[in-house]
Design an enzyme around this catalytic site. Sequence first.
Site, PDB file in Angstrom:
ATOM      1  N   ASP A   1       0.850  -1.188   0.000  1.00 49.76           N
ATOM      2  CA  ASP A   1       0.000   0.000   0.000  1.00 49.76           C
ATOM      3  C   ASP A   1       0.894   1.250   0.000  1.00 49.76           C
ATOM      4  OD1 ASP A   1      -3.225   0.548   1.127  1.00 49.76           O
ATOM      5  OD2 ASP A   1      -1.799   2.213   1.014  1.00 49.76           O
TER       6      ASP A   1
ATOM      7  N   THR B   1     -15.787  -2.048  -9.863  1.00 47.70           N
ATOM      8  CA  THR B   1     -16.941  -1.348  -9.296  1.00 47.70           C
ATOM      9  C   THR B   1     -18.126  -1.359 -10.260  1.00 47.70           C
ATOM     10  OG1 THR B   1     -17.720   0.880  -8.728  1.00 47.70           O
ATOM     11  CG2 THR B   1     -15.817   0.780 -10.152  1.00 47.70           C
ATOM     12  N   ASP B   2     -19.316  -1.251  -9.692  1.00 50.77           N
ATOM     13  CA  ASP B   2     -20.514  -1.166 -10.549  1.00 50.77           C
ATOM     14  C   ASP B   2     -20.544   0.147 -11.335  1.00 50.77           C
ATOM     15  OD1 ASP B   2     -21.098   0.608  -8.469  1.00 50.77           O
ATOM     16  OD2 ASP B   2     -23.019  -0.300  -7.941  1.00 50.77           O
ATOM     17  N   GLU B   3     -19.707   1.116 -10.924  1.00 45.30           N
ATOM     18  CA  GLU B   3     -19.726   2.416 -11.628  1.00 45.30           C
ATOM     19  C   GLU B   3     -19.260   2.294 -13.073  1.00 45.30           C
ATOM     20  OE1 GLU B   3     -18.397   5.929  -9.710  1.00 45.30           O
ATOM     21  OE2 GLU B   3     -19.095   5.295  -7.751  1.00 45.30           O
TER      22      GLU B   3
ATOM     23  N   TYR C   1     -13.033   8.825 -12.427  1.00 44.65           N
ATOM     24  CA  TYR C   1     -12.806   7.637 -11.589  1.00 44.65           C
ATOM     25  C   TYR C   1     -13.330   6.378 -12.283  1.00 44.65           C
ATOM     26  CZ  TYR C   1     -14.024   4.039  -8.203  1.00 44.65           C
ATOM     27  OH  TYR C   1     -14.195   2.822  -7.570  1.00 44.65           O
TER      28      TYR C   1
ATOM     29  N   LYS D   1     -11.387   3.003 -13.837  1.00 43.19           N
ATOM     30  CA  LYS D   1     -11.663   1.627 -13.408  1.00 43.19           C
ATOM     31  C   LYS D   1     -12.079   0.775 -14.613  1.00 43.19           C
ATOM     32  CE  LYS D   1     -11.721   0.195  -9.674  1.00 43.19           C
ATOM     33  NZ  LYS D   1     -10.617  -0.419  -8.854  1.00 43.19           N
TER      34      LYS D   1
ATOM     35  N   LEU E   1     -19.991   9.096   1.649  1.00 41.30           N
ATOM     36  CA  LEU E   1     -21.276   9.562   2.184  1.00 41.30           C
ATOM     37  C   LEU E   1     -21.549   9.130   3.640  1.00 41.30           C
ATOM     38  CD1 LEU E   1     -24.073  10.987   1.438  1.00 41.30           C
ATOM     39  CD2 LEU E   1     -24.923   8.658   1.207  1.00 41.30           C
TER      40      LEU E   1
HETATM   41  P1  NAD Z   1      -9.843   3.466  -0.274  1.00 42.85           P
HETATM   42  O1  NAD Z   1      -9.653   4.776  -0.964  1.00 42.85           O
HETATM   43  O2  NAD Z   1     -10.412   3.436   1.103  1.00 42.85           O
HETATM   44  O3  NAD Z   1      -8.442   2.691  -0.210  1.00 42.85           O
HETATM   45  C1  NAD Z   1      -7.554   2.664  -1.278  1.00 42.85           C
HETATM   46  C2  NAD Z   1      -6.210   2.153  -0.750  1.00 42.85           C
HETATM   47  O4  NAD Z   1      -5.303   2.073  -1.882  1.00 42.85           O
HETATM   48  C3  NAD Z   1      -5.547   3.098   0.255  1.00 42.85           C
HETATM   49  O5  NAD Z   1      -5.017   2.356   1.330  1.00 42.85           O
HETATM   50  C4  NAD Z   1      -4.430   3.762  -0.536  1.00 42.85           C
HETATM   51  O6  NAD Z   1      -3.303   4.127   0.251  1.00 42.85           O
HETATM   52  C5  NAD Z   1      -4.079   2.669  -1.524  1.00 42.85           C
HETATM   53  N1  NAD Z   1      -3.451   3.197  -2.740  1.00 42.85           N
HETATM   54  C6  NAD Z   1      -3.862   4.248  -3.496  1.00 42.85           C
HETATM   55  N2  NAD Z   1      -3.001   4.444  -4.519  1.00 42.85           N
HETATM   56  C7  NAD Z   1      -2.067   3.480  -4.416  1.00 42.85           C
HETATM   57  C8  NAD Z   1      -0.919   3.148  -5.194  1.00 42.85           C
HETATM   58  N3  NAD Z   1      -0.577   3.847  -6.274  1.00 42.85           N
HETATM   59  N4  NAD Z   1      -0.162   2.086  -4.814  1.00 42.85           N
HETATM   60  C9  NAD Z   1      -0.498   1.357  -3.703  1.00 42.85           C
HETATM   61  N5  NAD Z   1      -1.559   1.648  -2.935  1.00 42.85           N
HETATM   62  C10 NAD Z   1      -2.335   2.688  -3.281  1.00 42.85           C
HETATM   63  O7  NAD Z   1     -10.707   2.581  -1.274  1.00 42.85           O
HETATM   64  P2  NAD Z   1     -11.837   1.488  -0.961  1.00 42.85           P
HETATM   65  O8  NAD Z   1     -13.123   2.177  -0.820  1.00 42.85           O
HETATM   66  O9  NAD Z   1     -11.342   0.577   0.082  1.00 42.85           O
HETATM   67  O10 NAD Z   1     -11.845   0.748  -2.375  1.00 42.85           O
HETATM   68  C11 NAD Z   1     -10.952  -0.337  -2.623  1.00 42.85           C
HETATM   69  C12 NAD Z   1     -11.198  -0.846  -4.029  1.00 42.85           C
HETATM   70  O11 NAD Z   1     -12.548  -1.273  -4.168  1.00 42.85           O
HETATM   71  C13 NAD Z   1     -10.978   0.204  -5.116  1.00 42.85           C
HETATM   72  O12 NAD Z   1     -10.356  -0.437  -6.203  1.00 42.85           O
HETATM   73  C14 NAD Z   1     -12.380   0.655  -5.486  1.00 42.85           C
HETATM   74  O13 NAD Z   1     -12.425   1.055  -6.833  1.00 42.85           O
HETATM   75  C15 NAD Z   1     -13.169  -0.620  -5.264  1.00 42.85           C
HETATM   76  N6  NAD Z   1     -14.578  -0.447  -4.889  1.00 42.85           N
HETATM   77  C16 NAD Z   1     -14.933   0.350  -3.847  1.00 42.85           C
HETATM   78  C17 NAD Z   1     -16.270   0.421  -3.465  1.00 42.85           C
HETATM   79  C18 NAD Z   1     -16.715   1.286  -2.313  1.00 42.85           C
HETATM   80  O14 NAD Z   1     -17.910   1.415  -2.085  1.00 42.85           O
HETATM   81  N7  NAD Z   1     -15.825   1.849  -1.517  1.00 42.85           N
HETATM   82  C19 NAD Z   1     -17.233  -0.322  -4.150  1.00 42.85           C
HETATM   83  C20 NAD Z   1     -16.833  -1.119  -5.224  1.00 42.85           C
HETATM   84  C21 NAD Z   1     -15.490  -1.193  -5.558  1.00 42.85           C
HETATM   85  O1  DAU Z   2     -20.670   2.079  -6.448  1.00 41.74           O
HETATM   86  C1  DAU Z   2     -19.383   1.796  -6.027  1.00 41.74           C
HETATM   87  C2  DAU Z   2     -18.641   3.083  -5.762  1.00 41.74           C
HETATM   88  O2  DAU Z   2     -19.205   3.633  -4.575  1.00 41.74           O
HETATM   89  C3  DAU Z   2     -17.142   2.881  -5.599  1.00 41.74           C
HETATM   90  O3  DAU Z   2     -16.615   2.440  -6.826  1.00 41.74           O
HETATM   91  C4  DAU Z   2     -16.455   4.181  -5.170  1.00 41.74           C
HETATM   92  O4  DAU Z   2     -15.087   3.942  -4.907  1.00 41.74           O
HETATM   93  C5  DAU Z   2     -17.127   4.679  -3.904  1.00 41.74           C
HETATM   94  O5  DAU Z   2     -16.556   5.914  -3.527  1.00 41.74           O
HETATM   95  C6  DAU Z   2     -18.632   4.834  -4.129  1.00 41.74           C
HETATM   96  O6  DAU Z   2     -18.897   5.901  -5.080  1.00 41.74           O
HETATM   97  P1  DAU Z   2     -20.091   6.957  -4.845  1.00 41.74           P
HETATM   98  O7  DAU Z   2     -19.787   8.163  -5.603  1.00 41.74           O
HETATM   99  O8  DAU Z   2     -21.409   6.292  -5.034  1.00 41.74           O
HETATM  100  O9  DAU Z   2     -19.891   7.170  -3.241  1.00 41.74           O
HETATM  101  P2  DAU Z   2     -19.919   8.491  -2.339  1.00 41.74           P
HETATM  102  O10 DAU Z   2     -19.894   8.030  -0.923  1.00 41.74           O
HETATM  103  O11 DAU Z   2     -18.912   9.489  -2.779  1.00 41.74           O
HETATM  104  O12 DAU Z   2     -21.353   9.082  -2.653  1.00 41.74           O
HETATM  105  C7  DAU Z   2     -22.525   8.321  -2.475  1.00 41.74           C
HETATM  106  C8  DAU Z   2     -23.708   9.173  -2.892  1.00 41.74           C
HETATM  107  O13 DAU Z   2     -23.857  10.255  -1.969  1.00 41.74           O
HETATM  108  C9  DAU Z   2     -23.537   9.821  -4.253  1.00 41.74           C
HETATM  109  O14 DAU Z   2     -24.792   9.859  -4.915  1.00 41.74           O
HETATM  110  C10 DAU Z   2     -23.063  11.234  -3.940  1.00 41.74           C
HETATM  111  C11 DAU Z   2     -23.750  11.526  -2.616  1.00 41.74           C
HETATM  112  N1  DAU Z   2     -22.998  12.422  -1.703  1.00 41.74           N
HETATM  113  C12 DAU Z   2     -21.703  12.110  -1.421  1.00 41.74           C
HETATM  114  C13 DAU Z   2     -20.961  12.912  -0.574  1.00 41.74           C
HETATM  115  C14 DAU Z   2     -19.519  12.589  -0.276  1.00 41.74           C
HETATM  116  C15 DAU Z   2     -23.624  13.503  -1.120  1.00 41.74           C
HETATM  117  O15 DAU Z   2     -24.810  13.756  -1.368  1.00 41.74           O
HETATM  118  N2  DAU Z   2     -22.901  14.300  -0.279  1.00 41.74           N
HETATM  119  C16 DAU Z   2     -21.589  14.048   0.007  1.00 41.74           C
HETATM  120  O16 DAU Z   2     -20.962  14.839   0.773  1.00 41.74           O
END
Ligand code: NAD
Ligand code: DAU
Length: 340
Positions: free
Chosen positions: A33, A125-127, A153, A157, A193
Amino acid sequence: MTVLVTGGAGFIGSNFVFHMMKEHPEYRIVCLDALTYAGNLSTLEGVLDDRNFRFVKGDIADRDLVYSLFDEDRPDVVVNFAAESHVDRSIEDPEVFLRTNIIGTSVLMDASRRCCVKRFHQVSTDEVYGDLPLDRPDLFFTEDTPLHTSSPYSSSKAGADLLVLAYHRTYGLPVTISRCSNNYGPYQFPEKLIPLMIINALSDRPLPVYGKGENVRDWLYVEDHCRAIDLIIHHGRVGEVYNIGGHNEMKNIDIVRLILRELGKPESLITHVADRKGHDLRYAIDPAKMHGELGWLPETRFRDGIVKTIRWYLDNENWWKDIVSGHYKIVEQGLVERCR
Ligand code: NAD
Ligand code: DAU
């Protein structure tokens, strides 16, 4: 068996490290990481001294570092969580998303080819499917839905996903990809969020809701995501994509109201702010393939998961207060030293 977990100091990666160490105590887990702003080594403090765990600070796009790590640790399986993950940051500054999410993935796959890893799993991701209309609740993302991204983003992906499939077809790299919906749970960075709203509510600060808050996300408790990836790396078919989601769609505004209710805070804290540029309307996963092929179903109902999550943020104030104050980056130096 050695499993390399990249991005294991982030939200889902750290939960995955804990899951794997609990479910497969005989495995060796190596975590790579870069400790960007989103990486928090304190999260992993409890496992840093475990003899089956190794932490390495480094960038997945740094070819020399990645190659020497693979030569040393010879991973059997690579699970790539490392990414820039926040949509709003990608709108402000896309470049680092391209470097980490696309170039970094390609470097990891080159190293995986050199070392003949048995499985390279890409956490996607579903995005990548773009969004669905709000007035068509009958529509869901399947694995065959065309990629159609909205933000830098999600484009980065999707680019990585295409590259992963290309490495499979061109070089025969044994890959799998999972595309999951929105996760929530412990250790989520307070820019997303749910943790942002919990922390702002606890501090009696305004809760910034983008637009009317009508956008819909499909929420999954993080441990259910980790279990799904565990199943895919052991039993998923090489070259396949698996959608992960729990049919739990919620409007943002309803989540925010629920959090306020649980914390006994007034709805007057809700502040509608300017909408996100290109804001996706609705995400909704069809998880039939995960269920049909691998028998996976989510175990945590949203109602229970959100209460557990709120409780976790109440019980772990130090974790998020250190992030808010920036102290977590000072503590980090000592922890990195401990891993050398
Ligand atoms: P996060 O931002 O919490 O964590 C990302 C981690 O990756 C951090 O520890 C960061 O230090 C590390 N990182 C970033 N750049 C790096 C690099 N160049 N080399 C090595 N490490 C690096 O993210 P998360 O929410 O835990 O998401 C993890 C994965 O899951 C991502 O690939 C994201 O696209 C995917 N994902 C997230 C969600 C969600 O809801 N959070 C949903 C679906 C998929
Ligand atoms: O669907 C999977 C994705 O979910 C992952 O791939 C991403 O890494 C993860 O960040 C997340 O993306 P979203 O954009 O859906 O998550 P976020 O928490 O940023 O926002 C969720 C929803 O809430 C979105 O519709 C934007 C809204 N939002 C978000 C923030 C941060 C607000 O209304 N206010 C806020 O301050």
